[in-house]
Write an enzyme that holds these catalytic residues in place. Structure first.
Site, short mmCIF file in Angstrom:
data_model
loop_
_atom_site.label_atom_id
_atom_site.label_comp_id
_atom_site.label_asym_id
_atom_site.label_seq_id
_atom_site.Cartn_x
_atom_site.Cartn_y
_atom_site.Cartn_z
N SER A 36 0.86 -1.18 0.00
CA SER A 36 0.00 0.00 0.00
C SER A 36 0.89 1.23 0.00
O SER A 36 2.04 1.18 0.46
CB SER A 36 -0.89 0.01 1.25
N TYR A 76 -2.53 -1.11 10.53
CA TYR A 76 -2.46 -1.36 9.09
C TYR A 76 -1.16 -0.81 8.52
O TYR A 76 -0.45 -1.51 7.78
CB TYR A 76 -3.67 -0.71 8.41
#
Length: 267
Positions: free
Chosen positions: A155, A168
């Site tokens: 990401s 995350y």
């Protein structure tokens, strides 16, 4: 077709980016292992599209309606399931050449409210599962003296802070360092490993955002190319990294975000 004769496992491929990757690899000639944990309808849709693209299929943790499929339970947060997924994929097709670690989850919370359960859920799927799926795949490659490709779907948040998603971000940062380390450790065996880091991608999980102009328009202003990405934007990069064209590339992160990373401002 650049991946003719290859077998690829795409974790978390019942929808969204994972589904797009599975379809694109099938279009490039690969046989594809479809994996899901809790969305059998989405997995069936992926399977249908993989078959339409010309790829052979193997559907993990569920059903496959032809004799080229097989059923495997595979929760990427559970170590035994991860190892079983790799071993059964190899057993079914007789080989495994490409591992795409796509499955991932996120939990929204202020840092001071993050529970142990939420922390463990995120880290187990996003990092522990990737770590041990990669380990099992590497063991197979070394045993068979085969080269292989490992592609992690990371990401932009392996670099970009994302308030209220600290677990995350930490999982993606760990993935970045694992990739760099393994590039050095595995390079001598002809095994490459790279990350693909998507930005804002239009998937079903973003439906609420897509239907809220007050949130969507400010986000689009942060993206120099002026649009959300599509799953195939990510899948195209994965297909390249899985091919022989990328044989001299390892230990890198490829950002697919329309320029978001360098232009983002928290609203």
């Amino acid at each position: 077709m650049k991946l003719e004769g290859k077998v690829a496992l795409v974790t978390g491929s019942s929808g969204g980016i994972g589904q797009g990757i599975a379809i694109r690899l099938a279009q490039e000639g690969a046989s594809v292992v479809v994996n899901y944990r809790s969305n059998p309808e989405g997995a069936e849709e992926t399977l249908s599209k993989v078959k339409a693209a010309g790829g052979k299929c193997h559907m993990a943790e569920g059903f496959c309606d032809n004799d080229r499929g097989y059923s495997i339970g595979a929760d990427l947060g559970m170590l035994d399931d991860v190892r079983h997924l790799i071993s059964q994929s190899i057993e079914h097709f007789g080989r495994l050449d490409i591992l795409v670690n796509n499955a991932g989850i996120e939990k929204h919370a202020d840092f001071w409210d993050v529970t142990e359960a939420d922390y463990e859920a995120v880290m187990n799927v996003n990092f522990k599962g990737v770590f041990f799926a990669t380990q099992a795949f590497v063991k197979y490659l070394l045993q068979e003296k085969k080269q292989g490709r490992i592609i992690n779907i990371s990401s932009v948040h392996e670099e970009l802070p994302f308030p209220h998603f600290t677990a995350y971000c930490a999982s993606k940062g760990a993935l970045k360092m694992m990739t760099r380390n393994l590039a050095v450790e595995l390079g001598g065996y002809g095994i490459t490993i790279n990350n693909v880091a998507p930005g804002a991608i239009e998937t079903p999980i973003n439906k609420k955002l897509l239907n809220d102009p007050e949130k969507l328009l400010p986000l689009l202003k942060n993206i120099p190319l002026g649009r959300l990405g599509q799953p195939n934007d990510v899948a195209a990069m994965v297909a390249f990294l899985a091919s022989e064209d990328a044989g001299y590339i390892t230990g890198s992160t490829f950002v697919v975000d329309g320029g978001l990373l360098w232009n983002y401002q928290e609203q």
